[in-house]
Structures are given as C-alpha cells and as structure tokens.
Design a protein around this motif. Structure first.
Motif, PDB file in Angstrom:
ATOM      1  N   ASP A  86       0.081  -5.290  -3.623  1.00 27.03           N
ATOM      2  CA  ASP A  86      -0.961  -6.247  -3.996  1.00 27.03           C
ATOM      3  C   ASP A  86      -1.516  -6.967  -2.768  1.00 27.03           C
ATOM      4  N   LYS A  87      -2.641  -7.654  -2.976  1.00 28.05           N
ATOM      5  CA  LYS A  87      -3.230  -8.482  -1.924  1.00 28.05           C
ATOM      6  C   LYS A  87      -2.199  -9.480  -1.401  1.00 28.05           C
ATOM      7  N   ASP A  88      -2.188  -9.659  -0.079  1.00 30.12           N
ATOM      8  CA  ASP A  88      -1.267 -10.578   0.595  1.00 30.12           C
ATOM      9  C   ASP A  88       0.194 -10.236   0.319  1.00 30.12           C
ATOM     10  N   GLY A  89       0.452  -8.951   0.091  1.00 31.84           N
ATOM     11  CA  GLY A  89       1.813  -8.488  -0.119  1.00 31.84           C
ATOM     12  C   GLY A  89       2.315  -7.689   1.060  1.00 31.84           C
ATOM     13  N   GLY A  90       3.592  -7.376   1.051  1.00 33.84           N
ATOM     14  CA  GLY A  90       4.150  -6.593   2.145  1.00 33.84           C
ATOM     15  C   GLY A  90       5.570  -6.161   1.852  1.00 33.84           C
ATOM     16  N   VAL A  91       6.180  -5.514   2.840  1.00 33.15           N
ATOM     17  CA  VAL A  91       7.560  -5.058   2.760  1.00 33.15           C
ATOM     18  C   VAL A  91       8.318  -5.711   3.906  1.00 33.15           C
ATOM     19  N   PRO A  92       9.483  -6.342   3.638  1.00 35.17           N
ATOM     20  CA  PRO A  92      10.246  -6.982   4.715  1.00 35.17           C
ATOM     21  C   PRO A  92      10.574  -5.998   5.846  1.00 35.17           C
ATOM     22  N   SER A  93      10.862  -6.545   7.016  1.00 36.97           N
ATOM     23  CA  SER A  93      11.160  -5.727   8.199  1.00 36.97           C
ATOM     24  C   SER A  93      12.249  -4.706   7.880  1.00 36.97           C
ATOM     25  N   HIS A  94      11.956  -3.438   8.210  1.00 36.41           N
ATOM     26  CA  HIS A  94      12.905  -2.382   7.885  1.00 36.41           C
ATOM     27  C   HIS A  94      12.759  -1.202   8.841  1.00 36.41           C
ATOM     28  N   THR A  95      13.797  -0.396   8.862  1.00 34.41           N
ATOM     29  CA  THR A  95      13.759   0.901   9.529  1.00 34.41           C
ATOM     30  C   THR A  95      14.043   1.950   8.454  1.00 34.41           C
ATOM     31  N   HIS A  96      14.320   3.186   8.872  1.00 34.05           N
ATOM     32  CA  HIS A  96      14.451   4.273   7.902  1.00 34.05           C
ATOM     33  C   HIS A  96      15.680   5.111   8.213  1.00 34.05           C
ATOM     34  N   LYS A  97      16.424   5.442   7.173  1.00 33.17           N
ATOM     35  CA  LYS A  97      17.603   6.281   7.387  1.00 33.17           C
ATOM     36  C   LYS A  97      17.203   7.714   7.726  1.00 33.17           C
ATOM     37  N   GLY A  98      16.043   8.134   7.247  1.00 32.42           N
ATOM     38  CA  GLY A  98      15.523   9.465   7.552  1.00 32.42           C
ATOM     39  C   GLY A  98      14.121   9.330   8.102  1.00 32.42           C
ATOM     40  N   PHE A  99      13.176  10.121   7.569  1.00 29.75           N
ATOM     41  CA  PHE A  99      11.778   9.962   7.974  1.00 29.75           C
ATOM     42  C   PHE A  99      10.991   9.346   6.825  1.00 29.75           C
ATOM     43  N   GLU A 100       9.878   8.752   7.167  1.00 26.41           N
ATOM     44  CA  GLU A 100       8.972   8.181   6.171  1.00 26.41           C
ATOM     45  C   GLU A 100       7.550   8.541   6.553  1.00 26.41           C
ATOM     46  N   LEU A 101       6.855   9.209   5.641  1.00 25.40           N
ATOM     47  CA  LEU A 101       5.436   9.480   5.827  1.00 25.40           C
ATOM     48  C   LEU A 101       4.653   8.569   4.900  1.00 25.40           C
ATOM     49  N   THR A 102       3.684   7.868   5.445  1.00 17.49           N
ATOM     50  CA  THR A 102       2.791   7.028   4.645  1.00 17.49           C
ATOM     51  C   THR A 102       1.364   7.473   4.917  1.00 17.49           C
ATOM     52  N   LEU A 103       0.670   7.857   3.857  1.00 16.29           N
ATOM     53  CA  LEU A 103      -0.736   8.248   3.958  1.00 16.29           C
ATOM     54  C   LEU A 103      -1.554   7.246   3.156  1.00 16.29           C
ATOM     55  N   LEU A 104      -2.428   6.538   3.831  1.00 14.88           N
ATOM     56  CA  LEU A 104      -3.213   5.503   3.172  1.00 14.88           C
ATOM     57  C   LEU A 104      -4.350   6.126   2.361  1.00 14.88           C
ATOM     58  N   LEU A 105      -4.340   5.884   1.051  1.00 13.28           N
ATOM     59  CA  LEU A 105      -5.372   6.424   0.174  1.00 13.28           C
ATOM     60  C   LEU A 105      -6.520   5.436  -0.010  1.00 13.28           C
TER      61      LEU A 105
ATOM     62  N   THR B  95      10.963   0.419  13.646  1.00 12.41           N
ATOM     63  CA  THR B  95      11.176  -0.726  12.772  1.00 12.41           C
ATOM     64  C   THR B  95       9.846  -1.437  12.613  1.00 12.41           C
ATOM     65  N   HIS B  96       9.475  -1.772  11.374  1.00 17.82           N
ATOM     66  CA  HIS B  96       8.183  -2.428  11.188  1.00 17.82           C
ATOM     67  C   HIS B  96       8.187  -3.305   9.946  1.00 17.82           C
ATOM     68  N   THR B  97       7.152  -4.152   9.847  1.00 21.37           N
ATOM     69  CA  THR B  97       6.997  -5.089   8.739  1.00 21.37           C
ATOM     70  C   THR B  97       5.581  -4.957   8.186  1.00 21.37           C
ATOM     71  N   PRO B  98       5.331  -3.993   7.308  1.00 16.89           N
ATOM     72  CA  PRO B  98       3.980  -3.785   6.780  1.00 16.89           C
ATOM     73  C   PRO B  98       3.501  -4.981   5.953  1.00 16.89           C
ATOM     74  N   HIS B  99       2.232  -5.330   6.120  1.00 23.21           N
ATOM     75  CA  HIS B  99       1.621  -6.410   5.340  1.00 23.21           C
ATOM     76  C   HIS B  99       0.157  -6.069   5.101  1.00 23.21           C
ATOM     77  N   THR B 100      -0.331  -6.356   3.894  1.00 17.48           N
ATOM     78  CA  THR B 100      -1.727  -6.088   3.575  1.00 17.48           C
ATOM     79  C   THR B 100      -2.426  -7.340   3.072  1.00 17.48           C
ATOM     80  N   THR B 101      -3.619  -7.572   3.564  1.00 19.26           N
ATOM     81  CA  THR B 101      -4.416  -8.712   3.125  1.00 19.26           C
ATOM     82  C   THR B 101      -5.233  -8.366   1.900  1.00 19.26           C
TER      83      THR B 101
END
Length: 230
Positions: A150-169, A193-199
């Motif tokens: 959602d708007k002004d939402g995000g995911v707390p700082s994290h890394t990945h145990k394996g791989f992660e592909l994110t394709l923005l639709l 390691t990253h902290t994704p956030h969307t406005t």
C-alpha cells in the motif's frame, strides 16, 4: 526509465528454454516492458537458430555413430520433405487473442502482463500494508507471488536466505540502493540487505527460493513469518 535488467546469462538461458517457468515468466514480462531486452532476446534467438542450422553441424546416420554419406543430398531431401509437409497442410491456424486480465486489490485495479494471465492464482493474504497472492506453478522450493504494498508502506530491513527476484509491474519503490520503477528487474541474494519503501504503492511479481531474514531491532521477531512475504 528502466535501469535494472536481467543479466546476459539469464537471457541466454531463457532463449534456450533452460529456466523454470517462474523465471521464464519474469523474463517474458520484463521484455514486454523493456525494448532493450526484447531486442537482445530477438538477437539471441536468431543467433541460436543460426547455430542450430549451421552447415558446420555434423549429420549422423540414425543407425550408426559414423557420419552419414552424401550429407548434402540427405539435407536437401529432408528440406524438400519438410516444405512438402507444410504446404500440404490446408488447416488454418486461428490466432487466439488473450483478453486483458485485471485484478483488484485494496481499491486499486491492475492489468496483468500477458505472461501472467494464464497462471492460476491463490487468494490474497493480507498483513498490514502488505498483500500477497501465490501463483500455482508447483516448482518445489521456488515460490512465485504477486506482492502488493500500500501507499507509504514497506518491508523492514532484511536480507535473503536464497535469492529474491522482484519485477515491478506497477508503481515504484526505493531502498538504500536506489529507486525502482515499472519494469525494473531486481535480483538480490544473501549478500544484499535492504529496506524497501513505497510512497505511491506498488505491485510486484516476485520469485524466491527461501524466506527473507529480518535484520534489525524488533523486526527480528518477525522472522518466523518471513516466508509469508516471499
């Protein structure tokens, strides 16, 4: 403007049909949005076809490991038979045009790319400003999902145990490494390691082979549900 693309090795594997369905779909969707990668795929396809039909490729008799005799004549005969077979077929192939498929999540409507329209999708699961719907590809440890933030939402700082592909639709988001827009193809591993956030909010297609791992403060308490997001 799209600035994140699949590596050359992934495009080559896509052309050769060596990728699992989840990653092949991601490449196909990205190519719908990215003219650069679409042209690269076309070039790799033409190159692969040229190599396959190269006259330097040895022709062998089906009953022996020895090179077949009179190769030129055999090739010409096979080619003529193929043409005859094609021209004798009077059936008409009908082009099936897929209807646009729209999904609605939390008041927003999105049109799915062509490569995702025939995939079976489970119901949406929601947790705060995150919503996730699994795609039924039955690829074992590989999980494919649609992820909505959602708007002004995000995911707390994290890394990945394996791989992660994110394709923005649709939409955009940012993290410590930059800003991502529609069409960006983001491949991360346990080295990131990253902290994704969307406005404005965003919809993503994700593929991962393991759960994410939260890395800071109280968010570490969420690690048992890290598999929910990806």
């Amino acid at each position: 403007m799209i600035t994140h693309h699949p590596k050359h090795e992934l495009l080559s594997a896509f052309v050769e049909g060596e990728l699992p369905a989840s990653l092949s779909a991601a490449i196909a969707v990205h190519a719908e949005m990215c003219e650069v990668c679409a042209k690269n795929i076309q070039h790799l396809t033409e190159e692969s076809a040229a190599n396959f039909f190269s006259p330097d490729v040895k022709t062998y008799n089906s009953y022996s490991d020895k090179p077949a005799s009179n190769t030129a004549a055999t090739d010409e005969l096979s080619y003529e038979c193929m043409i005859d077979s094609i021209t004798e077929d009077e059936s008409i192939a009908e082009l099936v045009v897929q209807e646009p498929l729209e999904i609605e999540i939390k008041g927003s409507t999105y049109q799915l790319p062509t490569a995702l329209r025939s995939m079976s999708m489970m119901g949406w699961q929601k947790m705060g400003k995150l919503s996730r719907a699994r795609l039924n590809l039955n690829e074992g440890a590989l999980h494919s999902s649609l992820l909505h933030i959602d708007k002004d939402g995000g995911v707390p700082s994290h890394t990945h145990k394996g791989f992660e592909l994110t394709l923005l639709l649709e939409g955009s988001f940012e993290d410590e490494m930059g800003t991502y827009v529609k069409g960006d193809f983001i491949w991360l591993t346990d080295k990131n390691t990253h902290t994704p956030h969307t406005t404005e909010g965003c919809l993503c297609y994700t593929v991962a082979d393991d759960a994410l791992q939260f890395t800071q403060g109280l968010s570490k308490l969420l690690n048992p549900i890290g598999a929910f997001i990806y």
